[in-house]
Design a protein around this motif. Structure first.
Motif, short mmCIF file in Angstrom:
data_model
loop_
_atom_site.label_atom_id
_atom_site.label_comp_id
_atom_site.label_asym_id
_atom_site.label_seq_id
_atom_site.Cartn_x
_atom_site.Cartn_y
_atom_site.Cartn_z
N ALA A 1 0.85 -1.20 0.00
CA ALA A 1 0.00 0.00 0.00
C ALA A 1 0.88 1.24 0.00
CB ALA A 1 -0.91 -0.02 1.22
N GLY A 2 2.03 1.16 0.66
CA GLY A 2 2.91 2.31 0.78
C GLY A 2 3.87 2.50 -0.38
N ARG A 3 4.06 1.48 -1.23
CA ARG A 3 5.11 1.65 -2.24
C ARG A 3 4.80 1.09 -3.63
NH1 ARG A 3 10.38 -1.06 -0.44
NH2 ARG A 3 9.81 -0.61 1.70
N HIS A 4 3.56 0.61 -3.85
CA HIS A 4 3.29 -0.07 -5.12
C HIS A 4 3.31 0.86 -6.32
CE1 HIS A 4 -0.70 1.25 -6.35
NE2 HIS A 4 -0.89 1.50 -5.07
N ARG A 5 3.04 2.17 -6.09
CA ARG A 5 2.85 3.08 -7.23
C ARG A 5 4.05 3.12 -8.16
NH1 ARG A 5 -0.52 8.11 -4.72
NH2 ARG A 5 -2.32 6.83 -4.19
N ALA A 6 5.22 3.04 -7.55
CA ALA A 6 6.45 3.13 -8.36
C ALA A 6 6.80 1.79 -9.00
CB ALA A 6 7.59 3.59 -7.46
N MET A 7 5.99 0.76 -8.73
CA MET A 7 6.38 -0.59 -9.18
C MET A 7 5.61 -1.04 -10.41
SD MET A 7 6.49 -2.19 -5.38
CE MET A 7 6.93 -3.83 -5.86
N ALA A 8 6.31 -1.78 -11.30
CA ALA A 8 5.66 -2.34 -12.49
C ALA A 8 4.70 -3.43 -12.04
CB ALA A 8 6.72 -2.91 -13.43
N LYS A 9 3.55 -3.50 -12.71
CA LYS A 9 2.55 -4.50 -12.35
C LYS A 9 2.55 -5.61 -13.42
CE LYS A 9 1.05 -1.70 -9.09
NZ LYS A 9 1.82 -0.53 -9.44
N PRO A 10 2.18 -6.82 -13.09
CA PRO A 10 1.86 -7.24 -11.73
C PRO A 10 3.12 -7.45 -10.90
CG PRO A 10 1.68 -9.11 -13.21
CD PRO A 10 2.02 -7.93 -14.06
N ILE A 11 2.92 -7.32 -9.59
CA ILE A 11 4.02 -7.53 -8.65
C ILE A 11 3.99 -9.01 -8.28
CG2 ILE A 11 4.86 -6.94 -6.35
CD1 ILE A 11 3.15 -4.25 -6.82
N ARG A 12 5.16 -9.65 -8.41
CA ARG A 12 5.24 -11.08 -8.04
C ARG A 12 6.21 -11.20 -6.89
NH1 ARG A 12 5.12 -11.25 -13.75
NH2 ARG A 12 3.57 -12.69 -14.61
N TRP A 13 5.68 -11.43 -5.68
CA TRP A 13 6.53 -11.49 -4.48
C TRP A 13 6.31 -12.81 -3.74
CZ3 TRP A 13 6.76 -6.36 -1.16
CH2 TRP A 13 7.48 -5.39 -1.89
N PHE A 14 7.38 -13.31 -3.12
CA PHE A 14 7.21 -14.47 -2.22
C PHE A 14 8.02 -14.25 -0.94
CE2 PHE A 14 11.03 -17.18 -1.97
CZ PHE A 14 11.84 -16.62 -2.96
N SER A 15 7.64 -15.01 0.10
CA SER A 15 8.29 -14.85 1.40
C SER A 15 8.20 -16.17 2.18
CB SER A 15 7.56 -13.74 2.16
OG SER A 15 8.30 -13.38 3.29
N LEU A 16 9.10 -16.36 3.12
CA LEU A 16 9.09 -17.59 3.95
C LEU A 16 9.07 -17.22 5.44
CD1 LEU A 16 11.92 -19.66 2.14
CD2 LEU A 16 9.49 -19.67 1.66
N PRO A 17 8.04 -16.53 5.92
CA PRO A 17 8.04 -16.09 7.31
C PRO A 17 7.71 -17.20 8.30
CG PRO A 17 5.96 -15.57 6.29
CD PRO A 17 6.81 -16.16 5.20
N GLN A 18 8.15 -17.01 9.54
CA GLN A 18 7.67 -17.86 10.64
C GLN A 18 6.46 -17.14 11.23
OE1 GLN A 18 10.35 -18.55 13.95
NE2 GLN A 18 9.49 -20.57 14.30
N LEU A 19 5.36 -17.88 11.42
CA LEU A 19 4.11 -17.27 11.87
C LEU A 19 3.68 -17.87 13.21
CD1 LEU A 19 2.24 -17.40 8.44
CD2 LEU A 19 3.61 -15.52 9.36
N PHE A 20 2.84 -17.15 13.93
CA PHE A 20 2.48 -17.55 15.30
C PHE A 20 0.97 -17.48 15.51
CE2 PHE A 20 6.63 -15.70 14.98
CZ PHE A 20 7.43 -16.64 15.60
N ARG A 21 0.41 -18.60 15.90
CA ARG A 21 -1.04 -18.62 16.20
C ARG A 21 -1.25 -19.43 17.47
NH1 ARG A 21 -3.74 -19.88 10.19
NH2 ARG A 21 -2.50 -18.33 9.09
N TYR A 22 -2.00 -18.85 18.40
CA TYR A 22 -2.28 -19.56 19.65
C TYR A 22 -3.45 -20.51 19.39
CZ TYR A 22 -2.29 -20.42 24.61
OH TYR A 22 -2.19 -21.03 25.84
N GLU A 23 -3.13 -21.63 18.73
CA GLU A 23 -4.17 -22.60 18.36
C GLU A 23 -4.22 -23.72 19.37
OE1 GLU A 23 -5.30 -23.77 14.60
OE2 GLU A 23 -3.69 -22.77 13.55
N ARG A 24 -5.34 -24.44 19.36
CA ARG A 24 -5.39 -25.68 20.13
C ARG A 24 -4.47 -26.64 19.40
NH1 ARG A 24 -8.67 -29.97 19.93
NH2 ARG A 24 -9.85 -29.07 18.23
N GLN A 25 -3.45 -27.13 20.14
CA GLN A 25 -2.45 -27.95 19.47
C GLN A 25 -3.05 -29.29 19.04
OE1 GLN A 25 1.19 -28.31 21.72
NE2 GLN A 25 1.85 -29.94 20.34
N GLN A 26 -2.86 -29.67 17.79
CA GLN A 26 -3.36 -30.94 17.28
C GLN A 26 -2.48 -31.36 16.13
OE1 GLN A 26 -7.20 -30.03 15.24
NE2 GLN A 26 -6.78 -27.97 15.99
#
Ligand code: HAM
Length: 428
Positions: free
Chosen positions: A91-116
């Motif tokens: 939202a903050g920087r797409h204007r200057a970028m050629a479309k379509p934007i193709r991005w990928f990421s490998l984040p570690q994520l956290f959810r307080y789920e019932r463990q199963q």
């Protein structure tokens, strides 16, 4: 065995090297395939303002947030997913970028789920998104990336299936069946859980929470099991909006067939996705045996960038977790992470050769080899034992008699073959 004083938090994992090797093996395939499709890797902070998730991601994920107030009195959450961060960043920087934007990421994520089984409180998630493309071609490309990421790891159509649907199509169908517009999202929440819920319970929820008459609720549950596009065409031939969405879905499926991925794809109206922001085609990938939870989920979300304060920009993408995938690879015996390899192990026969060993090790490491040697004096037998334990490919013996003649002995650990070589070759 004595209990250690500090135990790991439930739902979290330690990653000893052999365990981490498994995760890194998965990462390698994910990165290889992302790059093959022309995606660029990005990252973001593990903490975000709580507000980024509330209302945008939907109630389920908000209940699972790890959140707190920081020392600056900000309401903060550990990221439970990457999509809102992606929307915020672009939202903050797409204007200057050629479309379509193709991005990928490998984040570690956290959810307080019932463990199963297959659900932990942290996981790594491959995120692949195309932003700025409205056409169904982007939806096709995204699912192809997900399937190829799994194929790269050795999984085939007899192991996995992508179940695909369309929220717009389902919305139109629900309206025709008599669901009020204001209750559609509640019906989605119930459908999303229906496979893990008894039929009576889903019926009760449809009537109580989505305010449906029993007759309408029955029709809703029944239509979820209709898996033929042609049958839907006939059933709803009077509705132009349903016909149009069926056309789009047909192009989507035919394009995946054209890519050679048709055998992996199955039309399934029970897939609506649990997250609130999806607006069009959605999909989830499962193991064929149906024993595990979803490996991957994604779809089109054309309004999220606007919701986080940016310009309206269409977007489509998916998240694939490492936990269920790791389990499936183990079940299918496709889990073969490579262990770290040691090219050369130096055996120091007498301590007077240690200085020479240090120099050889340094030289060979500069040449790019992985080199090990004992860090304190030990018998030759013990050193050879260590060399074999660490899986060294070759052992270099620094023995006084041979060194006097300017020679060293190189042993191939696989064949056992030994040969004398000139010392200079290892120092230059
Ligand atoms: P999601 O369906 O919440 O989607 O998660 C995607 C995948 O992450 C799941 O299919 C599962 O493999 C894995 N996953 C989720 N929660 C856990 C957990 N607690 N433990 C282990 N694995 C888990 C999203 O997160 C969307 N943001 C994906 C997306 C990206 N949509 C568009 N772009």
């Amino acid at each position: 065995m004595a209990k250690s004083k500090f135990e790991r938090l439930p739902g979290f994992r330690d990653f000893a090297p052999e365990e981490l090797a498994g995760v890194l093996h998965i990462f390698d395939s994910w990165r290889t395939v992302s790059t093959r499709y022309g995606f660029s890797e990005y990252g973001g902070p593990p903490l975000e303002l709580l507000e980024l998730y509330v209302e945008k991601s939907g109630e389920e994920i908000v209940q699972q947030l790890y959140n707190f107030q920081d020392k600056g009195q900000r309401k903060i959450a550990l990221r439970p997913e990457m999509t809102p961060s992606l929307a915020r960043i672009l939202a903050g920087r797409h204007r200057a970028m050629a479309k379509p934007i193709r991005w990928f990421s490998l984040p570690q994520l956290f959810r307080y789920e019932r463990q199963q089984r297959g659900r932990l409180r942290e996981h790594f998630q491959w995120n692949v998104d195309i932003v700025g493309e409205q056409g169904v071609g982007a939806d096709v490309e995204v699912l192809a990336v997900a399937l190829d990421g799994l194929r790269e790891l050795g999984l085939r159509e007899n192991h996995i299936v992508a179940r695909v649907s369309d929220r717009k199509l389902m919305t139109e169908i629900l309206l025709v069946l008599g669901v009020k517009p204001g209750n559609v999202s509640t019906v989605f929440t119930i459908i999303d859980k229906m496979e893990r819920t008894k039929v009576n319970r889903s019926m009760d929820r449809l009537c109580a929470e989505a305010e449906l008459d029993t007759e309408v609720a029955e029709k809703v549950l029944e239509i979820c099991y209709e898996d033929q596009i042609e049958v839907l065409r006939q059933k709803f031939e009077g509705s132009i909006s349903i016909t149009e969405r069926l056309d789009v879905l047909q192009i989507y499926i035919e394009s995946l067939e054209a890519k050679g991925l048709g055998a992996y794809v199955q039309f399934d109206l029970k897939i609506v996705r649990g997250l609130a922001y999806y607006t069009g085609i959605v999909f989830e990938i499962f193991d064929r045996a149906g024993d595990l939870r979803a490996i991957c989920g994604g779809g089109r979300y054309d309004r999220l960038l606007e919701l986080v304060g940016g310009d309206p920009l269409p977007a489509v993408g998916f998240g694939m977790g490492d936990v269920v995938l790791g389990e499936l690879l183990r079940i299918r015996k496709l889990f073969k992470p490579e262990s770290a390899k040691v090219d050369l192990f130096l055996v120091i026969v007498g301590e007077e050769q240690r200085t020479l060993a240090l120099s050889i090790a340094h030289n060979q490491r500069e040449n790019g080899l992985t080199v090990l040697y004992g860090l304190h004096p030990e018998t030759v037998g013990k050193q050879l034992e260590v060399a074999s334990k660490v899986g060294a490919c070759q052992v270099l013996m620094l023995a006084p008699d041979e060194l006097e003649r300017g020679l060293v002995v190189l042993k191939d650990m696989k064949t056992g073959e030994q040969r004398e070589m000139r010392l200079e070759e290892f120092i230059t």
